[in-house]
Design a protein around this motif. Structure first.
Motif, PDB file in Angstrom:
ATOM      1  N   LEU B 233      -4.612  -4.856  -9.517  1.00  9.52           N
ATOM      2  CA  LEU B 233      -4.936  -5.448  -8.120  1.00  9.52           C
ATOM      3  C   LEU B 233      -3.545  -4.891  -7.337  1.00  9.52           C
ATOM      4  O   LEU B 233      -3.753  -4.815  -6.160  1.00  9.52           O
ATOM      5  CB  LEU B 233      -4.909  -6.798  -8.327  1.00  9.52           C
ATOM      6  CG  LEU B 233      -6.154  -7.445  -8.747  1.00  9.52           C
ATOM      7  CD1 LEU B 233      -6.161  -9.071  -8.801  1.00  9.52           C
ATOM      8  CD2 LEU B 233      -7.275  -7.048  -8.005  1.00  9.52           C
ATOM      9  N   ALA B 234      -2.446  -4.892  -7.754  1.00 10.41           N
ATOM     10  CA  ALA B 234      -1.260  -4.690  -6.944  1.00 10.41           C
ATOM     11  C   ALA B 234      -1.267  -3.059  -6.423  1.00 10.41           C
ATOM     12  O   ALA B 234      -1.276  -2.950  -4.991  1.00 10.41           O
ATOM     13  CB  ALA B 234      -0.018  -4.421  -7.834  1.00 10.41           C
ATOM     14  N   LEU B 235      -2.208  -2.319  -7.159  1.00 11.76           N
ATOM     15  CA  LEU B 235      -2.241  -0.929  -6.732  1.00 11.76           C
ATOM     16  C   LEU B 235      -3.376  -0.712  -5.400  1.00 11.76           C
ATOM     17  O   LEU B 235      -3.279  -0.036  -4.572  1.00 11.76           O
ATOM     18  CB  LEU B 235      -2.873  -0.103  -7.677  1.00 11.76           C
ATOM     19  CG  LEU B 235      -1.973   0.328  -8.923  1.00 11.76           C
ATOM     20  CD1 LEU B 235      -2.717   1.219  -9.750  1.00 11.76           C
ATOM     21  CD2 LEU B 235      -0.617   1.098  -8.163  1.00 11.76           C
ATOM     22  N   THR B 236      -4.248  -1.975  -5.224  1.00 15.02           N
ATOM     23  CA  THR B 236      -4.842  -1.927  -3.934  1.00 15.02           C
ATOM     24  C   THR B 236      -4.209  -2.402  -2.716  1.00 15.02           C
ATOM     25  O   THR B 236      -4.928  -2.093  -1.742  1.00 15.02           O
ATOM     26  CB  THR B 236      -6.083  -3.016  -4.370  1.00 15.02           C
ATOM     27  OG1 THR B 236      -5.686  -4.281  -4.176  1.00 15.02           O
ATOM     28  CG2 THR B 236      -6.901  -2.846  -5.501  1.00 15.02           C
ATOM     29  N   LEU B 237      -3.162  -2.750  -2.927  1.00 13.73           N
ATOM     30  CA  LEU B 237      -2.381  -3.325  -1.672  1.00 13.73           C
ATOM     31  C   LEU B 237      -3.299  -4.136  -0.928  1.00 13.73           C
ATOM     32  O   LEU B 237      -2.837  -4.329   0.392  1.00 13.73           O
ATOM     33  CB  LEU B 237      -1.852  -2.081  -0.757  1.00 13.73           C
ATOM     34  CG  LEU B 237      -1.153  -1.152  -1.561  1.00 13.73           C
ATOM     35  CD1 LEU B 237      -1.026   0.154  -0.650  1.00 13.73           C
ATOM     36  CD2 LEU B 237       0.318  -1.615  -2.058  1.00 13.73           C
TER      37      LEU B 237
END
Ligand SMILES: Nc1nc2c(ncn2[C@@H]2O[C@H](COP(=O)(O)OP(=O)(O)O)[C@@H](O)[C@H]2O)c(=O)[nH]1
Ligand SMILES: [Mg+2]
Lengths: 205, 518
Positions: B233-237
């Motif tokens: 989820l963090a990678l989706t920003l």
């Protein structure tokens, strides 16, 4: 191997008020060309490049024109990035162009790197013979001295002194090793030019 | 010298934000007569980058909770073009804080800083980069690598809070020591899936779930545990933490396929000296080299629109000009989506965040730290949106050596400012080598967005094209380039040749073999 592309590159800007003769100086120095008619010469000129040797070392000099952005004083901060030298041009037949030098010096100091070499040029020296001088050599020199900047008067029309500011600017630049290699300079800047044509074929894995 | 009012302009562009500036670049080799204005006395509009002094004066015109010009807007028939005057309405509630002994602690002269208003990282696959190359504008921009992405993990029992680096390649996953073997297999399976998620084979896996939450999908389809889900989820920003499967997969796909494209170990770049502001300025210079006239600190109002096929504009300096087309930006910012931003200058290089993780990788200048909602200590409810911190080293030229510029963003909520400050505190506590570094300077503001589509109208007989406000995304969104192209077609009319858009030869002076800026 000393291929031409390996020459150290120096970035020199020419700034100053509209009509001072900046583009004429650039074209005369880089292409030995002078056109008394065109004042639209600026259009299409990003920068010109010229090889120059000083103290036995060759350099590639990239001389940038203002692209007319001096007219309403809208030169961007990005224009000044990485400039090693700034040549400030006024017209010796115009008092007001000389008086604007103070503001231009300030702009150069605010935006260029602190070590950048400043050099002041009084242009259109050929106008003296017809009685057109409005700024004396002494005034110009005194102002430049007070700013710690180099100085000369020249004519792009007659070629008189046209090489001098460039040679002297480069000479001053190369005596400042910290300018050629600032302490925080490194190779972290990326090359993105290789994405040109085969951009889409690059393998993601 | 020709005067501005003599001849009609083919197009008057109001505003020097990224999109208008890219339009100027796109038009720079046409024969169009272009007048390019900005009501502000700086370039970049919503994408500007400021010295401390410029930031101070910007704050004074953006302190209110709505643009000061909003009243005038509704009552004036002919509003000023371009972000409703210098104040604009996209940004508001701005305030600035300085450490009481900021100078003594190293906050130096104003211009040593170049703080970006709305910084975005640019994935290496972005069309922005290929257009900057094909238009030759890239030579004037220095690009730096965006390095690692981290997730902040709060203290658990005896374990202190820490930043965990998100693995985003096979090698990364294999060499990671904190992920259990079983989880690694699930993660590998997911990464492999994302690489070609849009293929016929893989579409079946997700299409039925396209509009559901990515988070649920990761659990049900890939059995990812809490930790791994947090990473993905963090990678989706995404700022609301509720990203859909379709959007989320697209973003992660972009992330993974951008990795290594320009060199090992990074998937995105950032323009030195203030991000997109620099790109906007370089694009404007290209416009000027092409003959465009630039005026800052100048707004325009429609004077009369009944002149045959022209519109008459009154500039704020009193000059009247004629234009055959108008370009502006949307002022009708909806008060729906709003984000809160905190820019902080800290007295530490935060070295541990900027280590190259792959051999041969360039030293990164930007690191991304995600604070999933559950890890924000101040968060009152689990539904508080996540906070992202983009940490910029002094390599970006945005702050002096020995300091860092940190850009924190979250969705606006009553606790947004507190959450941003908490996240900053946690970041400094976990990223610092020894003692927690002090914060020298903070700038807080909120940013609203207009609808994401351009507004195409006519004023009298003249077309007017208004760009949408920049997206609040933390990564550059290519769709804004389609809008630029749309505006370009509008201006070029019949002369528009699709395959010539942004494709230029080098200007005389730089021959094609010169690699002088690299
Ligand atoms: N007599 C004379 N005229 C010059 C000289 N240099 C430039 N000019 C003229 O001055 C005008 C402005 O020059 P230009 O180079 O366009 O100025 P810029 O606005 O500073 O780039 C043009 O008409 C030039 O021909 C010079 O050395 N002597
Ligand atoms: Mg000129």
């Amino acid at each position: 191997m000393t291929s031409e592309d390996a020459l150290p590159v120096l970035k020199v800007l020419i700034i100053g008020p509209s009509g001072a003769g900046k583009s004429a100086l650039l074209l005369r120095y880089c292409e030995d060309h002078f056109d008394p008619e065109t004042s639209t010469a600026t259009i299409g000129i990003d920068f010109k490049t010229k090889k120059l040797s000083v103290r036995g070392q060759a350099y590639r000099l990239n001389v940038f024109d203002t692209a007319g952005q001096e007219r309403f004083r809208t030169l961007s901060t990005s224009y000044y990035r990485g400039a090693h030298g700034v040549i400030l041009v006024y017209d010796i037949s115009s008092k007001s162009s000389f008086l604007s030098m103070e503001k231009w010096i300030e702009e150069a100091r605010n935006n260029a790197q602190p070590e950048a070499v400043l050099y002041i040029v009084g242009s259109k020296l050929d106008k003296v013979v017809s009685g057109g001088r409005a700024v004396s050599t002494e005034e110009g020199k005194a102002f430049a001295d007070a700013q710690g900047a180099g100085f000369c008067e020249l004519s792009s029309k007659t070629r008189e002194n046209v090489r001098r500011p460039f040679v002297e600017v480069v000479d001053r630049i190369v005596q400042k090793p910290q300018l050629l290699k600032p302490p925080n300079a490194n190779n972290n800047t990326l090359s993105i030019s290789n994405i040109g044509s085969d951009y889409s074929s690059a393998c993601p894995c | 010298m020709e005067s501005l009012g003599d001849e009609p302009w083919d197009v008057v562009i109001c505003g020097t934000g990224l999109q208008q500036s890219l339009l100027a670049l796109a038009l720079s080799r046409s024969k169009k007569r272009i007048l390019h204005l900005d009501p502000n006395d700086f370039y970049g509009q919503h994408e500007a980058a400021f010295s401390l002094q410029e930031a101070d004066s910007w704050v004074t015109t953006h302190t209110g909770s709505s643009g000061a010009e909003s009243v005038a807007q509704t009552t004036t028939a002919a509003p000023a073009e371009g972000s409703a005057g210098p104040g604009g309405r996209v940004f508001r509630n701005a305030n600035v804080w300085r450490h009481p002994e900021a100078e003594a602690n190293g906050l130096t002269f104003s211009r040593a800083y170049s703080l970006a208003l709305a910084p975005q990282i640019i994935h290496t696959r972005s069309k922005l980069l290929s257009q900057l190359v094909s238009s030759r504008a890239y030579r004037q921009v220095e690009f730096l690598a965006v390095g690692s992405f981290y997730v902040h993990e709060p203290a658990r029992g005896d374990e202190p809070a820490k930043l965990s680096r998100i693995p985003s390649s096979r090698e990364d996953v294999f060499s990671n020591t904190s992920i259990p073997a079983k989880s690694k297999r699930s993660l590998m399976k997911f990464l492999k899936f994302v690489i070609d998620y849009d293929s016929d084979d893989q579409r079946d896996v997700w299409q039925a779930h396209a509009d559901t939450h990515l988070s649920d999908f990761l659990t049900t389809q890939f059995k990812l545990d809490d930790d791994l889900r947090k990473y993905i989820l963090a990678l989706t920003l995404t700022l609301d933490g509720k990203v859909t499967v379709a959007n989320g997969l697209a973003v992660i796909h972009r992330h993974l396929t951008s990795m290594g494209l320009f060199g090992p170990g990074f998937c995105a770049v950032y323009p030195k000296w203030g991000g997109l502001s620099e790109v906007a300025q370089v694009a404007c210079r290209a416009g000027a080299v092409g003959g465009g006239i630039y005026m800052l600190d100048t707004s325009a109002e429609v004077e009369t629109a009944d002149v045959h096929d022209k519109v008459s504009l009154k500039l704020s300096n009193g000059i009247s000009v004629q234009a055959a087309a108008l370009i502006s930006s949307r002022d009708d910012v909806s008060h729906g989506e709003t984000i809160s931003r905190l820019v902080a200058v800290v007295k530490s290089p935060l070295k541990s965040l900027f280590e190259a993780t792959v051999e041969g990788a360039p030293a990164p200048a930007v690191a991304v730290v995600a604070f999933p909602s559950s890890t924000i200590p101040a968060s009152e409810s689990a539904s508080d949106p996540p906070v992202y911190a983009m940490v910029h080293s002094s390599e970006t030229g945005e702050c002096p050596n020995g300091q860092s510029a940190i850009y924190l963003t979250t969705h606006t909520s009553p606790s947004a400012k507190k959450n941003l400050e908490q996240a900053l505190g946690s970041l400094l506590a976990t990223a610092a080598e020894q003692e927690t570094p002090i914060c020298l300077y903070q700038l807080y503001y909120e940013q609203t967005v207009s609808e994401g589509t351009p507004l195409v109208e006519t004023v009298g007989a003249v077309p007017k094209f208004s760009f949408p406000s920049p997206s609040p995304n933390l990564a550059f969104d290519d769709s804004s380039l389609d809008t630029v192209k749309q505006a370009w077609k509008q201006v070029m009319g019949d002369e528009a040749q699709d395959d010539e858009f942004m494709i230029f030869e080098d200007r005389e002076g730089a021959d094609a073999n010169d690699e002088i800026y690299e």
